[in-house]
Scaffold this active site. Sequence first.
Site, mmCIF file in Angstrom:
data_model
loop_
_atom_site.group_PDB
_atom_site.id
_atom_site.type_symbol
_atom_site.label_atom_id
_atom_site.label_comp_id
_atom_site.label_asym_id
_atom_site.label_seq_id
_atom_site.Cartn_x
_atom_site.Cartn_y
_atom_site.Cartn_z
ATOM 1 N N HIS A 99 2.925 -23.068 50.842
ATOM 2 C CA HIS A 99 1.500 -22.726 50.817
ATOM 3 C C HIS A 99 1.096 -21.790 49.668
ATOM 4 O O HIS A 99 -0.092 -21.565 49.445
ATOM 5 C CB HIS A 99 1.076 -22.140 52.177
ATOM 6 C CG HIS A 99 -0.275 -22.590 52.628
ATOM 7 N ND1 HIS A 99 -0.687 -22.528 53.938
ATOM 8 C CD2 HIS A 99 -1.333 -23.095 51.938
ATOM 9 C CE1 HIS A 99 -1.933 -22.982 54.032
ATOM 10 N NE2 HIS A 99 -2.345 -23.324 52.838
ATOM 11 N N ASP A 121 -3.962 -23.446 60.126
ATOM 12 C CA ASP A 121 -2.635 -22.850 59.962
ATOM 13 C C ASP A 121 -2.285 -22.046 61.216
ATOM 14 O O ASP A 121 -3.173 -21.452 61.841
ATOM 15 C CB ASP A 121 -2.690 -21.908 58.738
ATOM 16 C CG ASP A 121 -1.331 -21.599 58.125
ATOM 17 O OD1 ASP A 121 -0.345 -21.503 58.858
ATOM 18 O OD2 ASP A 121 -1.296 -21.413 56.886
ATOM 19 N N HIS A 123 -0.524 -19.481 60.838
ATOM 20 C CA HIS A 123 -0.423 -18.150 60.233
ATOM 21 C C HIS A 123 -1.704 -17.809 59.470
ATOM 22 O O HIS A 123 -2.448 -18.715 59.085
ATOM 23 C CB HIS A 123 0.749 -18.112 59.248
ATOM 24 C CG HIS A 123 2.040 -18.622 59.820
ATOM 25 N ND1 HIS A 123 2.419 -19.949 59.718
ATOM 26 C CD2 HIS A 123 3.025 -17.984 60.513
ATOM 27 C CE1 HIS A 123 3.602 -20.105 60.314
ATOM 28 N NE2 HIS A 123 3.990 -18.940 60.813
ATOM 29 N N ASP A 125 -1.745 -15.995 56.486
ATOM 30 C CA ASP A 125 -1.495 -16.058 55.033
ATOM 31 C C ASP A 125 -2.299 -15.038 54.245
ATOM 32 O O ASP A 125 -2.755 -15.310 53.128
ATOM 33 C CB ASP A 125 -1.767 -17.482 54.512
ATOM 34 C CG ASP A 125 -0.783 -18.508 55.060
ATOM 35 O OD1 ASP A 125 0.149 -18.103 55.791
ATOM 36 O OD2 ASP A 125 -0.952 -19.700 54.776
ATOM 37 N N HIS A 138 4.196 -17.583 50.179
ATOM 38 C CA HIS A 138 3.416 -18.516 51.014
ATOM 39 C C HIS A 138 2.703 -17.810 52.169
ATOM 40 O O HIS A 138 1.817 -18.411 52.778
ATOM 41 C CB HIS A 138 4.268 -19.701 51.508
ATOM 42 C CG HIS A 138 5.146 -19.431 52.682
ATOM 43 N ND1 HIS A 138 5.545 -20.417 53.566
ATOM 44 C CD2 HIS A 138 5.722 -18.283 53.130
ATOM 45 C CE1 HIS A 138 6.320 -19.882 54.506
ATOM 46 N NE2 HIS A 138 6.449 -18.602 54.260
ATOM 47 N N ASP A 224 -2.036 -26.588 56.611
ATOM 48 C CA ASP A 224 -0.626 -26.230 56.716
ATOM 49 C C ASP A 224 -0.095 -26.993 57.923
ATOM 50 O O ASP A 224 -0.617 -26.842 59.033
ATOM 51 C CB ASP A 224 -0.520 -24.710 56.920
ATOM 52 C CG ASP A 224 0.909 -24.197 56.987
ATOM 53 O OD1 ASP A 224 1.784 -24.932 57.475
ATOM 54 O OD2 ASP A 224 1.133 -23.042 56.580
ATOM 55 N N ASP A 226 2.234 -26.578 59.810
ATOM 56 C CA ASP A 226 2.655 -25.789 60.977
ATOM 57 C C ASP A 226 1.473 -25.426 61.874
ATOM 58 O O ASP A 226 1.641 -24.784 62.907
ATOM 59 C CB ASP A 226 3.507 -24.574 60.581
ATOM 60 C CG ASP A 226 2.759 -23.492 59.821
ATOM 61 O OD1 ASP A 226 1.560 -23.274 60.071
ATOM 62 O OD2 ASP A 226 3.413 -22.835 58.979
ATOM 63 N N GLU A 270 3.552 -27.576 53.282
ATOM 64 C CA GLU A 270 4.638 -27.101 54.153
ATOM 65 C C GLU A 270 5.413 -28.200 54.863
ATOM 66 O O GLU A 270 6.137 -27.917 55.823
ATOM 67 C CB GLU A 270 4.137 -26.039 55.158
ATOM 68 C CG GLU A 270 3.589 -24.766 54.519
ATOM 69 C CD GLU A 270 4.663 -23.789 54.001
ATOM 70 O OE1 GLU A 270 5.858 -24.002 54.274
ATOM 71 O OE2 GLU A 270 4.292 -22.815 53.304
HETATM 72 C C1 DIR Z 1 4.733 -14.614 57.650
HETATM 73 C C2 DIR Z 1 4.941 -16.119 57.732
HETATM 74 N N1 DIR Z 1 3.403 -14.227 58.042
HETATM 75 C C3 DIR Z 1 5.022 -14.119 56.230
HETATM 76 N N2 DIR Z 1 3.954 -16.833 57.039
HETATM 77 C C4 DIR Z 1 3.900 -18.186 56.955
HETATM 78 O O1 DIR Z 1 6.147 -14.340 55.773
HETATM 79 O O2 DIR Z 1 4.148 -13.541 55.604
HETATM 80 N N3 DIR Z 1 2.881 -18.801 56.487
HETATM 81 N N4 DIR Z 1 4.884 -18.933 57.377
HETATM 82 O O3 DIR Z 1 2.620 -20.121 56.518
HETATM 83 MN MN MN Z 2 0.242 -21.330 55.533
HETATM 84 MN MN MN Z 3 1.748 -21.572 58.434
#
Ligand code: DIR
Ligand code: MN
Ligand code: MN
Length: 298
Positions: A99, A121, A123, A125, A138, A224, A226, A270
């Site tokens: 991402h 998403d 998350h 981000d 990401h 995303d 996920d 992703e």
């Molecule tokens: C988590 C994971 N918040 C980080 N983030 C992800 O690493 O900053 N984002 N997987 O898609």
């Molecule tokens: Mn993401």
């Molecule tokens: Mn994500």
Amino acid sequence: MTIRTIGVPMDLGADRRGVDMGPSAIRYAGLSTTLDDIDRSTIDRGDLTVPHAEERDPERAATNAKYLPEVEAICTRLADEVDDTLADGALPLVLGGDHSIAIGTLAGAAREAEIGAVWFDAHSDINTPATTPSGNVHGMPLAAALGLGEFADTPWANAPNLSEENVVLVGLRSVDEHERERIRDSDVTAYTMSDIDERGVVDVTEEALAVATDGVDGIHVSLDMDWLDPSHAPGVGTPVRGGVTYREAHSAMELVADHDDALRSLEVVEVNPILDSHNETAELATELAASALGKRVL
Ligand code: DIR
Ligand code: MN
Ligand code: MN
Ligand code: MN
């Protein structure tokens, strides 16, 4: 409007190697024939060249923003590609990759227009190098594009015409402590999975699209994979239980297609074929992109 596919085989922004094979897996899943069912012409511009971690100095991975110089180089090229695509009157469909590439897509989409963004998403981000628990870029693209925290000093990463009021997160279920504070202190709109449970995906997505499109020239939609429940999308690097179902995801993407007058760019990221089961996540990414671009049963 012609759809122009741009692959970005990037995995330097994430810990789990393999997401660089995402564009290939999505093409293998039949993207071009699936898009042929839509009444639009499509053209595939191939992939941007992304270095492998093995070619780079390992020191680059030992920072609180891993491989940020590489991310900068790739996102700067991607921003030019996206801007060129829009200037040619086509719609960029960006295939990830992790991402972090959204930094480039947003910068390109916002170069000549005021834009909003809808972020599907698990998350948020919205970490920065000071708040990240992982060092993975990401987890930072929204903070970068909005120029938050230390990203105020990285102009290459800031999307010029994107403001918090038009940024909407949909389907959150994994938010880091500092991200929570940052979302509360900002004008970004965020819907969690609980909002989807209570109100349904159609209502939430309609509202998200209304907020994102309010007063701007167009929107970027970032998907995303996920965002989906891992039972439907196992091939992602950071799966989180409790995501949207197959039908909910299609339903939301069909609403995106209903706003095709506003849709300026689309990104699907992703997909990690190494973690996938018989390419099902790439197949789903292909289907969802097609739904967002107007594919219908009848
Ligand atoms: C988590 C994971 N918040 C980080 N983030 C992800 O690493 O900053 N984002 N997987 O898609
Ligand atoms: Mn993401
Ligand atoms: Mn994500
Ligand atoms: Mn690679």
